[in-house]
Design a protein around this motif. Structure first.
Motif, PDB file in Angstrom:
ATOM      1  N   LEU A   1      30.531  43.572  54.977  1.00  0.00           N
ATOM      2  CA  LEU A   1      31.117  44.595  54.576  1.00  0.00           C
ATOM      3  C   LEU A   1      32.685  44.431  54.840  1.00  0.00           C
ATOM      4  N   LYS A   2      32.724  43.411  55.115  1.00  0.00           N
ATOM      5  CA  LYS A   2      34.220  43.255  55.385  1.00  0.00           C
ATOM      6  C   LYS A   2      34.047  42.209  54.128  1.00  0.00           C
ATOM      7  N   SER A   3      33.514  41.033  54.382  1.00  0.00           N
ATOM      8  CA  SER A   3      33.340  40.300  53.490  1.00  0.00           C
ATOM      9  C   SER A   3      33.801  40.739  51.536  1.00  0.00           C
ATOM     10  N   TYR A   4      33.149  41.915  51.451  1.00  0.00           N
ATOM     11  CA  TYR A   4      32.350  42.499  50.518  1.00  0.00           C
ATOM     12  C   TYR A   4      33.845  42.796  50.303  1.00  0.00           C
ATOM     13  N   VAL A   5      34.320  43.890  51.065  1.00  0.00           N
ATOM     14  CA  VAL A   5      35.569  44.426  50.499  1.00  0.00           C
ATOM     15  C   VAL A   5      36.920  43.357  50.602  1.00  0.00           C
ATOM     16  N   HIS A   6      36.857  42.430  51.030  1.00  0.00           N
ATOM     17  CA  HIS A   6      37.901  41.231  50.465  1.00  0.00           C
ATOM     18  C   HIS A   6      37.545  40.512  49.184  1.00  0.00           C
TER      19      HIS A   6
ATOM     20  N   PRO B   1      52.030  49.145  43.562  1.00  0.00           N
ATOM     21  CA  PRO B   1      50.988  49.065  43.469  1.00  0.00           C
ATOM     22  C   PRO B   1      50.554  49.579  44.779  1.00  0.00           C
ATOM     23  N   PRO B   2      49.015  50.016  44.604  1.00  0.00           N
ATOM     24  CA  PRO B   2      47.983  50.723  45.712  1.00  0.00           C
ATOM     25  C   PRO B   2      47.896  48.631  46.177  1.00  0.00           C
ATOM     26  N   THR B   3      47.449  49.386  47.407  1.00  0.00           N
ATOM     27  CA  THR B   3      47.432  47.482  48.177  1.00  0.00           C
ATOM     28  C   THR B   3      46.279  47.996  49.315  1.00  0.00           C
ATOM     29  N   THR B   4      45.383  49.035  48.801  1.00  0.00           N
ATOM     30  CA  THR B   4      44.191  48.435  49.404  1.00  0.00           C
ATOM     31  C   THR B   4      42.883  49.189  48.620  1.00  0.00           C
ATOM     32  N   VAL B   5      41.760  48.797  48.646  1.00  0.00           N
ATOM     33  CA  VAL B   5      40.769  48.563  48.154  1.00  0.00           C
ATOM     34  C   VAL B   5      40.556  49.859  47.274  1.00  0.00           C
ATOM     35  N   THR B   6      40.272  50.932  48.229  1.00  0.00           N
ATOM     36  CA  THR B   6      39.472  52.778  48.066  1.00  0.00           C
ATOM     37  C   THR B   6      41.006  53.189  47.498  1.00  0.00           C
ATOM     38  N   ARG B   7      41.680  53.155  48.118  1.00  0.00           N
ATOM     39  CA  ARG B   7      43.302  53.426  47.562  1.00  0.00           C
ATOM     40  C   ARG B   7      43.155  53.163  45.982  1.00  0.00           C
ATOM     41  N   ALA B   8      42.990  52.144  45.326  1.00  0.00           N
ATOM     42  CA  ALA B   8      43.123  51.628  44.555  1.00  0.00           C
ATOM     43  C   ALA B   8      42.156  53.031  43.281  1.00  0.00           C
TER      44      ALA B   8
ATOM     45  N   ALA C   1      30.523  53.678  48.849  1.00  0.00           N
ATOM     46  CA  ALA C   1      30.464  52.459  49.968  1.00  0.00           C
ATOM     47  C   ALA C   1      31.028  52.429  50.455  1.00  0.00           C
ATOM     48  N   VAL C   2      33.006  51.800  50.320  1.00  0.00           N
ATOM     49  CA  VAL C   2      33.544  51.601  51.262  1.00  0.00           C
ATOM     50  C   VAL C   2      34.037  52.305  52.483  1.00  0.00           C
ATOM     51  N   MET C   3      34.332  53.456  51.574  1.00  0.00           N
ATOM     52  CA  MET C   3      34.539  54.879  52.603  1.00  0.00           C
ATOM     53  C   MET C   3      33.333  55.428  53.980  1.00  0.00           C
ATOM     54  N   ARG C   4      32.248  55.212  53.693  1.00  0.00           N
ATOM     55  CA  ARG C   4      31.086  54.612  54.006  1.00  0.00           C
ATOM     56  C   ARG C   4      30.632  54.610  55.748  1.00  0.00           C
ATOM     57  N   PHE C   5      31.126  52.857  54.947  1.00  0.00           N
ATOM     58  CA  PHE C   5      31.687  51.520  56.184  1.00  0.00           C
ATOM     59  C   PHE C   5      32.898  52.174  56.481  1.00  0.00           C
TER      60      PHE C   5
END
Length: 502
Positions: free
Chosen positions: A106-111, A190-197, A161-165
């Protein structure tokens, strides 16, 4: 060879094909015996397609298919649906080694998604619409070929999915600084995080048309709207949990505006949920009936009563789709009494898994069929849980009457007819729940009959022969089987807990 002998040979071959298509999978074992084996095969398929050959860590290929069709890309939508399955496994994991493995995935998916969000593509970049890209190369590069590629469901599904994680990661005493570095913080320009974006993007573009789940029409789709609504509502609570109240208020405001705009998808004349209201009325999608409306309820329902499985219009949509597909596909017309209906995307689909265009006829899809089974399981669970339920609309009647005719017409405890305004009591609700469980299992039976011994799931089932067709090892097909069986297990357990049949 004489013409007559040739004709006889052709006729014999056709008979063999028809015989095997009607019994595509010999019933060597019962459904109960087959399900655990197919679950194991589905998990193998899912995890094989995560970090596939040629991909960087965190990528997910839509299918192990490189040609006719070439699906060897990371679709944002499909990958998010897959990772939602992985999050469920992560939530249930107890062994430290298993927890660590799933957490690393899941961390690899986020990255990986952090990288591709910042990769310019034909739809734009991080701040100019690039998050609407449908798919990327598995190495993180942009897809630059022609495609219907403004798809707002991907960012919504990815956000959920990422918020659940993140919530499960924090529950397991994960590092809050990781969440704020990679998933959500207050930096927006710009947004610097995945879910914020993702959340900032969908909060801005939700009123706009996009390509939808099937990538066929550039309109406003029910599917996208319900998924975005769920993501914004959950995003509001997630931002509040992290202390970002301005973001929380903004997402909630947008979700409320979207909610007030969604009544337009209801056809009060026909009693159904429309896939869209502004698609061109042509020979491809002239009915606006689409299995994605039911899939939207499965993936987009937020447990708040809005477009719930027992919503009368949702129930009637599911029943009407059954009526359409039971005779549309020749393979359905040959089904036995033990089999349910195989479902496609929409009635006039002109993509068969290989070719598309005039004269091409669509097929049943595994993910659509399994989604319908899952819907009936979910509906059965809810009927099992109610103490009483009022028949509030005439659009509940067609599905209830189908169940009555098919499963309990000889049961003296059930009424011979249902009426609007009638309040169903617990014994009746349990009978209906049992019928829904049977209906769902019959659909799973049909899937079983068309899966080869290897357990491989493709995208489609040929409408004539019943054999698999299209992309092999489709990840979303495996995801759909797993989630349908999870719903089955939960629904049967709920039924056993709440129902004592009389």
């Amino acid at each position: 060879m004489s013409v007559s002998r040739l004709n006889k040979l052709v006729f014999l071959v056709l008979l063999i094909v028809l015989f095997h298509s009607s019994y595509a999978q010999p019933w060597k074992e019962s459904l109960e015996e087959w399900i655990p084996k197919e679950m194991e095969r589905s998990f193998q398929g899912i995890f094989y397609n995560i970090d596939p050959p040629g991909g960087i860590p965190g990528s997910v290929t839509a299918a192990d298919s490189h040609y006719q069709p070439d699906y060897y890309y990371n679709w944002i939508r499909d990958a998010a649906i897959t990772m939602d399955v992985v999050v469920t496994l992560y939530e249930r994991a107890t062994e430290p080694a298993q927890v660590k493995k799933l957490e690393d995935i899941l961390k690899s998916y986020v990255h990986y998604n952090y990288i591709i969000q910042r990769t310019p593509n034909p739809t734009g970049n991080l701040t100019t619409g690039g998050l609407g890209a449908a798919h990327y190369l598995l190495n993180g590069s942009a897809f630059t070929g022609p495609w219907c590629s403004v798809e707002n469901d991907g960012p919504a599904l990815r956000a959920v999915a990422v918020m659940r994680f993140a919530k499960e990661y924090l529950r397991r005493h994960g590092d809050l600084s990781y969440v704020k570095k990679w998933i959500f913080n207050n930096e927006t320009h710009p947004p610097t995080t995945v879910t914020r974006a993702d959340l900032d993007y969908i909060a801005k573009v939700w009123p706009d048309p996009c390509c939808g789940p099937w990538e066929t029409f550039f309109v406003v789709h029910f599917w996208d709207q319900l998924l975005v609504r769920k993501a914004l509502l959950q995003g509001s609570k997630f931002a509040e949990m992290l202390g970002y109240m301005d973001a929380s208020s903004y997402y909630l405001k947008q979700a409320k505006e979207l909610t007030s705009n969604m009544s337009k998808f209801i056809s009060h004349v026909h009693g159904v949920v429309l896939e869209s209201i502004d698609a061109p009325r042509d020979t491809i999608h002239e009915t606006f009936m689409d299995t994605s409306t039911i899939l939207a309820v499965l993936y987009g329902y937020n447990d708040d009563g809005f477009y719930a499985p027992e919503n009368p219009y949702v129930m009637n949509t599911a029943n009407l789709l059954r009526l359409i597909y039971k005779d549309l596909f020749p393979v359905n017309r040959r089904r036995t009494t033990d089999e349910g209906v195989l479902f496609g995307r929409f009635p006039n689909d002109n993509y068969d898994g290989i070719a598309t265009g005039n004269g091409v006829k669509g097929n049943p899809w595994f993910l659509c069929t399994l989604g319908m089974a899952r819907y009936y399981f979910e509906l059965a669970k809810r009927f099992s849980e109610y103490a009483t339920l009022n028949i509030s609309s005439r659009w509940m009647l067609p599905l209830l009457e189908h169940l009555q005719t098919s499963y309990f017409k000889l049961n003296p405890s059930m009424p011979s007819t249902f009426h609007v305004g009638e309040t169903l009591q617990k014994p009746q609700l349990c009978q209906i729940a049992q019928a829904l469980l049977t209906e769902a299992d019959k659909i799973l039976y049909s899937v079983y009959r068309h899966v080869p011994d290897s357990g491989m799931l493709t995208e489609e089932i040929n409408r004539y022969t019943g054999f698999e067709q299209g992309a092999k090892n489709l990840t979303w097909s495996y995801d759909s089987f797993v989630t349908a069986v999870w719903s089955r297990n939960y629904s049967f357990n709920t039924f056993r807990t709440n129902c004592v049949l009389v």
